[in-house]
Design a protein around this motif. Structure first.
Motif, PDB file in Angstrom:
ATOM      1  N   PRO A 174      11.946   6.576  -7.726  1.00 17.51           N
ATOM      2  CA  PRO A 174      11.194   6.618  -8.995  1.00 17.51           C
ATOM      3  C   PRO A 174      10.000   5.670  -9.014  1.00 17.51           C
ATOM      4  CG  PRO A 174      13.560   6.543  -9.401  1.00 17.51           C
ATOM      5  CD  PRO A 174      13.376   6.323  -7.930  1.00 17.51           C
ATOM      6  N   ASP A 175      10.141   4.500  -8.384  1.00 15.44           N
ATOM      7  CA  ASP A 175       9.049   3.528  -8.298  1.00 15.44           C
ATOM      8  C   ASP A 175       9.060   2.970  -6.880  1.00 15.44           C
ATOM      9  OD1 ASP A 175       7.228   1.456  -8.446  1.00 15.44           O
ATOM     10  OD2 ASP A 175       7.918   0.724 -10.389  1.00 15.44           O
ATOM     11  N   PRO A 176       8.445   3.689  -5.931  1.00 13.84           N
ATOM     12  CA  PRO A 176       8.540   3.287  -4.523  1.00 13.84           C
ATOM     13  C   PRO A 176       7.930   1.930  -4.239  1.00 13.84           C
ATOM     14  CG  PRO A 176       6.984   5.103  -4.799  1.00 13.84           C
ATOM     15  CD  PRO A 176       7.710   4.964  -6.088  1.00 13.84           C
ATOM     16  N   VAL A 177       6.863   1.551  -4.931  1.00  8.86           N
ATOM     17  CA  VAL A 177       6.227   0.252  -4.685  1.00  8.86           C
ATOM     18  C   VAL A 177       7.166  -0.875  -5.078  1.00  8.86           C
ATOM     19  CG1 VAL A 177       4.360  -1.286  -5.426  1.00  8.86           C
ATOM     20  CG2 VAL A 177       3.865   1.095  -4.827  1.00  8.86           C
ATOM     21  N   PHE A 178       7.767  -0.773  -6.252  1.00 14.30           N
ATOM     22  CA  PHE A 178       8.699  -1.815  -6.659  1.00 14.30           C
ATOM     23  C   PHE A 178       9.930  -1.820  -5.760  1.00 14.30           C
ATOM     24  CE2 PHE A 178      12.587  -2.842  -9.132  1.00 14.30           C
ATOM     25  CZ  PHE A 178      12.402  -4.214  -9.159  1.00 14.30           C
ATOM     26  N   PHE A 179      10.444  -0.670  -5.395  1.00 18.31           N
ATOM     27  CA  PHE A 179      11.628  -0.624  -4.539  1.00 18.31           C
ATOM     28  C   PHE A 179      11.336  -1.305  -3.200  1.00 18.31           C
ATOM     29  CE2 PHE A 179      14.679   1.058  -1.565  1.00 18.31           C
ATOM     30  CZ  PHE A 179      15.855   1.113  -2.299  1.00 18.31           C
ATOM     31  N   GLU A 185      -3.623  -2.290  -8.932  1.00 19.91           N
ATOM     32  CA  GLU A 185      -4.629  -1.710  -9.829  1.00 19.91           C
ATOM     33  C   GLU A 185      -5.059  -0.326  -9.356  1.00 19.91           C
ATOM     34  OE1 GLU A 185      -6.803  -5.735 -11.508  1.00 19.91           O
ATOM     35  OE2 GLU A 185      -7.483  -4.886  -9.601  1.00 19.91           O
ATOM     36  N   SER A 186      -5.028  -0.102  -8.047  1.00 17.49           N
ATOM     37  CA  SER A 186      -5.457   1.199  -7.515  1.00 17.49           C
ATOM     38  C   SER A 186      -4.546   2.327  -7.957  1.00 17.49           C
ATOM     39  CB  SER A 186      -5.512   1.143  -5.987  1.00 17.49           C
ATOM     40  OG  SER A 186      -4.211   1.010  -5.438  1.00 17.49           O
ATOM     41  N   LEU A 187      -3.353   2.005  -8.448  1.00 20.44           N
ATOM     42  CA  LEU A 187      -2.384   3.012  -8.882  1.00 20.44           C
ATOM     43  C   LEU A 187      -2.367   3.202 -10.389  1.00 20.44           C
ATOM     44  CD1 LEU A 187       0.578   1.984  -6.547  1.00 20.44           C
ATOM     45  CD2 LEU A 187      -1.082   3.823  -6.189  1.00 20.44           C
ATOM     46  N   GLY A 188      -3.303   2.560 -11.094  1.00 24.83           N
ATOM     47  CA  GLY A 188      -3.346   2.714 -12.543  1.00 24.83           C
ATOM     48  C   GLY A 188      -2.177   2.029 -13.228  1.00 24.83           C
ATOM     49  N   TRP A 189      -1.748   2.588 -14.362  1.00 26.46           N
ATOM     50  CA  TRP A 189      -0.683   1.940 -15.133  1.00 26.46           C
ATOM     51  C   TRP A 189       0.624   1.854 -14.354  1.00 26.46           C
ATOM     52  CZ3 TRP A 189       3.848   4.405 -16.125  1.00 26.46           C
ATOM     53  CH2 TRP A 189       3.877   5.802 -16.063  1.00 26.46           C
ATOM     54  N   GLN A 190       0.860   2.823 -13.459  1.00 25.42           N
ATOM     55  CA  GLN A 190       2.088   2.757 -12.662  1.00 25.42           C
ATOM     56  C   GLN A 190       2.090   1.526 -11.758  1.00 25.42           C
ATOM     57  OE1 GLN A 190       0.047   5.500 -12.797  1.00 25.42           O
ATOM     58  NE2 GLN A 190       1.244   7.403 -12.803  1.00 25.42           N
ATOM     59  N   GLY A 191       0.913   1.173 -11.229  1.00 20.01           N
ATOM     60  CA  GLY A 191       0.824  -0.011 -10.391  1.00 20.01           C
ATOM     61  C   GLY A 191       1.073  -1.286 -11.169  1.00 20.01           C
ATOM     62  N   TRP A 192       0.531  -1.363 -12.374  1.00 21.13           N
ATOM     63  CA  TRP A 192       0.791  -2.531 -13.221  1.00 21.13           C
ATOM     64  C   TRP A 192       2.275  -2.635 -13.561  1.00 21.13           C
ATOM     65  CZ3 TRP A 192      -1.876  -6.734 -14.279  1.00 21.13           C
ATOM     66  CH2 TRP A 192      -3.252  -6.721 -14.039  1.00 21.13           C
ATOM     67  N   GLU A 193       2.904  -1.497 -13.801  1.00 25.01           N
ATOM     68  CA  GLU A 193       4.335  -1.501 -14.083  1.00 25.01           C
ATOM     69  C   GLU A 193       5.116  -2.012 -12.869  1.00 25.01           C
ATOM     70  OE1 GLU A 193       6.924   1.542 -16.539  1.00 25.01           O
ATOM     71  OE2 GLU A 193       6.653   2.305 -14.497  1.00 25.01           O
ATOM     72  N   ASP A 226       0.850  -1.192   0.000  1.00 24.25           N
ATOM     73  CA  ASP A 226       0.000   0.000   0.000  1.00 24.25           C
ATOM     74  C   ASP A 226       0.884   1.239   0.000  1.00 24.25           C
ATOM     75  OD1 ASP A 226      -1.817   2.038   0.485  1.00 24.25           O
ATOM     76  OD2 ASP A 226      -2.908   0.927   2.038  1.00 24.25           O
ATOM     77  N   ILE A 227       0.754   2.053  -1.026  1.00 19.38           N
ATOM     78  CA  ILE A 227       1.572   3.261  -1.151  1.00 19.38           C
ATOM     79  C   ILE A 227       1.406   4.173   0.067  1.00 19.38           C
ATOM     80  CG2 ILE A 227      -0.181   4.611  -2.357  1.00 19.38           C
ATOM     81  CD1 ILE A 227       3.568   4.605  -3.218  1.00 19.38           C
ATOM     82  N   LEU A 228       0.266   4.053   0.775  1.00 20.24           N
ATOM     83  CA  LEU A 228       0.013   4.894   1.942  1.00 20.24           C
ATOM     84  C   LEU A 228       0.647   4.338   3.218  1.00 20.24           C
ATOM     85  CD1 LEU A 228      -3.761   5.737   1.335  1.00 20.24           C
ATOM     86  CD2 LEU A 228      -1.747   7.068   0.666  1.00 20.24           C
ATOM     87  N   LYS A 229       1.162   3.092   3.162  1.00 21.97           N
ATOM     88  CA  LYS A 229       1.704   2.464   4.367  1.00 21.97           C
ATOM     89  C   LYS A 229       3.204   2.197   4.303  1.00 21.97           C
ATOM     90  CE  LYS A 229      -2.562   0.147   5.795  1.00 21.97           C
ATOM     91  NZ  LYS A 229      -3.204  -1.161   6.080  1.00 21.97           N
ATOM     92  N   ILE A 230       3.795   2.279   3.124  1.00 17.15           N
ATOM     93  CA  ILE A 230       5.229   2.005   3.047  1.00 17.15           C
ATOM     94  C   ILE A 230       5.995   3.152   3.696  1.00 17.15           C
ATOM     95  CG2 ILE A 230       4.934   0.609   0.970  1.00 17.15           C
ATOM     96  CD1 ILE A 230       6.080   2.880  -0.671  1.00 17.15           C
ATOM     97  N   PRO A 231       7.219   2.912   4.140  1.00 18.44           N
ATOM     98  CA  PRO A 231       7.985   3.973   4.803  1.00 18.44           C
ATOM     99  C   PRO A 231       8.066   5.246   3.963  1.00 18.44           C
ATOM    100  CG  PRO A 231       9.075   1.864   5.085  1.00 18.44           C
ATOM    101  CD  PRO A 231       7.941   1.620   4.142  1.00 18.44           C
ATOM    102  N   LYS A 232       7.868   6.373   4.613  1.00 18.88           N
ATOM    103  CA  LYS A 232       7.759   7.648   3.914  1.00 18.88           C
ATOM    104  C   LYS A 232       9.019   7.996   3.129  1.00 18.88           C
ATOM    105  CE  LYS A 232       3.675   8.338   5.663  1.00 18.88           C
ATOM    106  NZ  LYS A 232       2.492   8.044   4.816  1.00 18.88           N
ATOM    107  N   HIS A 233      10.184   7.557   3.606  1.00 23.35           N
ATOM    108  CA  HIS A 233      11.414   7.931   2.910  1.00 23.35           C
ATOM    109  C   HIS A 233      11.535   7.271   1.543  1.00 23.35           C
ATOM    110  CE1 HIS A 233      12.725   4.097   4.725  1.00 23.35           C
ATOM    111  NE2 HIS A 233      13.627   4.052   3.768  1.00 23.35           N
ATOM    112  N   LEU A 234      10.689   6.271   1.260  1.00 25.35           N
ATOM    113  CA  LEU A 234      10.736   5.617  -0.047  1.00 25.35           C
ATOM    114  C   LEU A 234       9.958   6.375  -1.116  1.00 25.35           C
ATOM    115  CD1 LEU A 234      10.240   1.853   0.887  1.00 25.35           C
ATOM    116  CD2 LEU A 234      12.377   3.119   0.594  1.00 25.35           C
ATOM    117  N   LEU A 235       9.142   7.313  -0.716  1.00 21.73           N
ATOM    118  CA  LEU A 235       8.267   7.980  -1.677  1.00 21.73           C
ATOM    119  C   LEU A 235       9.037   8.844  -2.664  1.00 21.73           C
ATOM    120  CD1 LEU A 235       5.297   8.969   0.663  1.00 21.73           C
ATOM    121  CD2 LEU A 235       5.531   6.961  -0.817  1.00 21.73           C
ATOM    122  N   ASP A 236      10.294   9.121  -2.393  1.00 24.75           N
ATOM    123  CA  ASP A 236      11.121   9.879  -3.330  1.00 24.75           C
ATOM    124  C   ASP A 236      11.738   8.997  -4.405  1.00 24.75           C
ATOM    125  OD1 ASP A 236      10.634  12.266  -1.988  1.00 24.75           O
ATOM    126  OD2 ASP A 236      12.363  12.013  -0.657  1.00 24.75           O
TER     127      ASP A 236
END
Length: 277
Positions: free
Chosen positions: A36-41, A65-73, A24-34
């Motif tokens: 390029p692809d925080p979910v994959f990282f 799917e909630s992230l659109g094409w970026q989530g699929w990537e 969940d992009i809202l639950k991963i550590p905040k420092h990862l949001l910078d």
């Protein structure tokens, strides 16, 4: 991956752990949001920290799917990373698909050809023709929803068949055995319904069961093993939040590894107790 190969991995790793990549992009550590692809990282770091303790990963498609094409990537990159670095890992698409035959054909093509998953979760409500297209792929698996761990499971899954007296989930187990075999068909049975596992084992003694609900949802690993193990273990027990969100700090991967290691140690004892390793 066939059933014997899966069991060999369970024996080798002394584990029947499945880690749910419910990222969940809202639950991963905040420092990862910078990144390029925080979910994959995040996934990559979690995978590297836990791969030695787990035999399977299960991304829940809703989080991507909630992230659109970026989530699929992010999902595609996650699957590719596992395939390239940990080819022995069993990959489950927790997609809960199930539609008319030609649509199921396309879902099967998406998850088994395009994304190269080993298995997909499927809802049985629409019957045989909605499930069989997934079973045409050699060494790919359908994981059919049978008895789930959520509160609303009681709305339908325990309704009795007027002809047989069976609750609906038992009808699913009995009827679906005509669609597949223990070599390509598993069932979802929630850990919070562990008291039903012995009854389920009487109906499907040889099939693997995917068991969510251990950890954050309160299911008992010991009860699941006691009631659900068979001669090839026959269990993939999933833990998601309890492992991937073990820490929200910069040590998130390290803590995830420690949490997975603890579950693996408990599973090793249970496998030894059954003389499976």
């Amino acid at each position: 991956m066939d059933r014997n190969q899966l069991f060999q991995q369970i024996q080798k790793k002394r584990s029947f752990l499945c880690v749910g990549l419910d990222t969940d992009i809202l639950k991963i550590p905040k420092h990862l949001l910078d990144k390029p692809d925080p979910v994959f990282f995040f996934n990559k770091e979690i995978i590297d920290a836990t791969a030695q303790y787990t035999v399977a990963y299960k991304p829940n498609l809703a989080f991507y799917e909630s992230l659109g094409w970026q989530g699929w990537e992010s999902l595609e990159k996650t699957v590719e990373y596992v395939r390239e670095n940990y080819p022995e890992i069993f990959l489950i698409a927790d997609a809960k698909r199930g539609d008319i035959g030609n649509t199921s054909n396309l879902y099967a093509r998406a998850f088994f050809e395009k994304l190269d998953f080993d298995a997909i979760t499927v809802a049985p409500y629409m019957g045989e023709d909605s499930v069989k297209p997934f079973m045409t792929y050699p060494e790919k698996w359908v994981i059919l929803l049978a008895l789930t761990s959520n509160k609303g499971a009681s709305d339908f899954q325990f309704l009795q068949n007027e002809e047989t007296g069976d609750p609906l989930f038992e009808s699913v187990l009995k009827t679906s055995q005509n669609w597949g075999t223990p070599e390509n068909l598993m069932y979802v049975v929630g850990a919070t319904k562990a008291e039903k596992l012995s009854e389920i084992r009487e109906i499907v003694p040889h099939h693997f069961l995917l068991v969510p609900g251990v950890g954050a949802q309160g299911g008992s690993l010991e009860a699941v093993a006691e009631n659900g193990m068979n001669s090839q273990c026959g269990l993939l027990v999933n833990s998601s939040r309890g492992i991937i969100y073990a820490s929200a700090g910069e040590d998130y991967a390290e803590k995830a590894g420690e949490a997975a290691c603890k579950v693996q140690e408990d599973m090793e004892k249970l496998l030894k107790g059954r003389k499976l390793i």
